[in-house]
Scaffold this motif. Structure first.
Motif, PDB file in Angstrom:
ATOM      1  N   CYS A 102       0.869  -1.184   0.000  1.00 34.71           N
ATOM      2  CA  CYS A 102       0.000   0.000   0.000  1.00 34.71           C
ATOM      3  C   CYS A 102       0.901   1.227   0.000  1.00 34.71           C
ATOM      4  CB  CYS A 102      -0.889  -0.025   1.246  1.00 34.71           C
ATOM      5  SG  CYS A 102      -1.961   1.407   1.358  1.00 34.71           S
ATOM      6  N   ARG A 126       3.579  -1.179  -7.456  1.00 39.31           N
ATOM      7  CA  ARG A 126       2.797  -0.116  -6.853  1.00 39.31           C
ATOM      8  C   ARG A 126       3.371   0.223  -5.474  1.00 39.31           C
ATOM      9  NH1 ARG A 126      -2.466   0.216  -4.457  1.00 39.31           N
ATOM     10  NH2 ARG A 126      -1.161   1.336  -2.971  1.00 39.31           N
ATOM     11  N   LYS A 131       0.332   9.463   0.706  1.00 33.97           N
ATOM     12  CA  LYS A 131      -0.868   8.672   1.009  1.00 33.97           C
ATOM     13  C   LYS A 131      -2.042   9.577   1.377  1.00 33.97           C
ATOM     14  CE  LYS A 131      -1.194   4.948   0.939  1.00 33.97           C
ATOM     15  NZ  LYS A 131      -1.524   4.163  -0.275  1.00 33.97           N
ATOM     16  N   HIS A 272      -8.541  -3.146  -2.303  1.00 35.83           N
ATOM     17  CA  HIS A 272      -9.429  -2.145  -1.694  1.00 35.83           C
ATOM     18  C   HIS A 272     -10.891  -2.532  -1.874  1.00 35.83           C
ATOM     19  CE1 HIS A 272      -5.591  -0.009  -1.958  1.00 35.83           C
ATOM     20  NE2 HIS A 272      -6.003   0.628  -0.886  1.00 35.83           N
ATOM     21  N   GLU A 298      -2.387  -5.396  -3.577  1.00 40.30           N
ATOM     22  CA  GLU A 298      -1.476  -5.055  -2.482  1.00 40.30           C
ATOM     23  C   GLU A 298      -0.802  -6.314  -1.927  1.00 40.30           C
ATOM     24  OE1 GLU A 298      -3.062  -0.707  -1.077  1.00 40.30           O
ATOM     25  OE2 GLU A 298      -3.640  -2.397   0.186  1.00 40.30           O
ATOM     26  N   ASP A 309      -3.209  -0.788   5.486  1.00 40.65           N
ATOM     27  CA  ASP A 309      -3.872  -1.829   4.685  1.00 40.65           C
ATOM     28  C   ASP A 309      -3.255  -3.230   4.800  1.00 40.65           C
ATOM     29  OD1 ASP A 309      -5.698   0.058   3.982  1.00 40.65           O
ATOM     30  OD2 ASP A 309      -5.005   0.327   1.925  1.00 40.65           O
ATOM     31  N   GLN A 312      -5.580  -6.368   4.080  1.00 35.82           N
ATOM     32  CA  GLN A 312      -5.935  -6.744   2.702  1.00 35.82           C
ATOM     33  C   GLN A 312      -4.710  -7.102   1.867  1.00 35.82           C
ATOM     34  OE1 GLN A 312      -7.877  -2.993   1.931  1.00 35.82           O
ATOM     35  NE2 GLN A 312      -6.257  -2.263   0.584  1.00 35.82           N
TER      36      GLN A 312
HETATM   37 MN    MN Z   1      -3.994   0.804   0.231  1.00 35.06          MN
END
Ligand code: MN
Ligand code: PEP
Length: 337
Positions: A102, A126, A131, A272, A298, A309, A312
């Motif tokens: 993330c 990524r 953020k 997400h 992610e 995050d 996830q």
């Molecule tokens: Mn994220």
């Protein structure tokens, strides 16, 4: 409206039509297909009469675009938008897999994750350096240091970099490091950011706002395209619904609907969309089966310690399995990975 040129209309005729449009105070955007050229007329078209345009040399027909988005519509460009970035093709038969944390947290964290996602088959890394956090007290990203680390990871792995830009004043800076500028859900309707990203000419990954319609998403894409920047990737990342079992609800409908309305590539963010790592694999497979052009996932080597995050984020082994599973689905729907 769009002006459809005759098949094989010579360049002088195309330029003649462009000149007339510009003299009338409109902007002309060209879409050159294999068979014919389509000219998009951009501006307030209410006072524009169709008939005189139809009489210009080389014009086959003049068609109003009924949708509010013009350059993003399939009427303007019937064929899919496909573009290559340093050997990575977006929008073609091959799916694009973007993966990474993330947020960029440290050199060690980023380089370790970059190597792992590359090994699993990702071609784009990524990681957020800036953020957009709901709370001002949450980790806001490493800023420029994060961008430098992303550039180092690219150098070491050959992965392309996608990273978020949250302010128009940062577009030039982020563009110095990123291969693709990410505009996040919270900024989908930050119109000055869209304009600046459009003007920068850098490829843009535009994420759907969590409460935005598909028409609104396409109107936001239109801001980028209207600045003659056609390298836009759309991303469905889940929308807010009454359901609380998951962080968001993936709008699987968005994929075929967008594919019908627009020529732009469409990818899905299953992380997400679900908010829970255990659902990411199933949703990824569904997205590819429904026609997505890629995924942004992610991944973290230590999700339990992630600054954001973690719940996830997939561990590398799980991500590896996801890529293998998605490859089989891709093959079943005539795509490659
Ligand atoms: Mn994220
Ligand atoms: C992200 O990709 O880390 C992110 C913040 O996503 P979104 O804008 O979709 O919430």
């Amino acid at each position: 409206m769009i002006i459809v040129m005759r098949q094989g209309a010579p360049d002088e005729e195309i330029q003649g039509v462009v000149a007339t449009i510009e003299e009338l105070g409109y902007r002309a955007h060209l879409s050159k297909g294999e068979e014919r050229t389509i000219i998009g007329v951009i501006g307030d078209e209410r006072p524009l009469a169709v008939q005189p345009l139809e009489m210009l040399a080389g014009v086959e027909r003049v068609v109003p675009i009924l949708q509010p988005f013009k350059l993003a519509s399939r009427d303007f460009r019937p064929q899919n938008t496909v573009f290559s970035l340093n050997g990575v093709t977006v929008g073609g038969d091959q799916l694009v897999i973007m993966a990474g944390p993330c947020a960029v947290e440290s050199r060690e964290q980023l380089l370790e994750i970059a190597a792992a996602v590359k090994e699993a088959g990702a071609t784009v890394l990524r990681g957020g350096a800036f953020k957009p956090r709901t709370s001002p007290y949450s980790f806001q990203g490493l800023g420029v240091r994060g961008l430098e680390l992303l550039a180092e990871a690219r150098e070491k792995t050959g992965l392309l970099i996608v990273t978020e830009v949250i302010s128009p004043t940062d577009v030039a800076l982020v563009g110095e490091y990123a291969d693709i500028l990410q505009i996040g859900a919270r900024n989908m309707q930050n119109f000055s950011l869209l304009q600046e990203a459009g003007r920068s000419g850098h490829p843009v990954l535009l994420k759907r706002g969590m409460m935005s319609t598909l028409q609104e998403l396409l109107m936001s894409a239109e801001y980028i395209l209207a600045n003659s920047n056609y390298r836009v990737i759309l991303c469905e990342r889940g929308i807010r619904t009454f359901e609380t079992a998951t962080r968001n609800t993936l709008d699987i409908n968005a994929i075929p609907v967008l594919k019908k309305l627009t020529h732009l590539p469409v990818i899905v963010d299953p992380s997400h969309a679900t908010g829970k790592w255990e659902y990411v694999g199933a949703v990824s497979k569904a997205a590819v089966a429904a026609g997505a052009d890629g995924l942004i996932v992610e991944v973290h080597t230590h999700p339990e310690k992630a600054f954001s995050d973690g719940a996830q984020s997939l561990k590398p082994g799980v991500f590896n399995q996801l890529v293998a599973d998605v490859r089989r689905v891709a093959e079943a729907v005539g795509r490659t990975l």
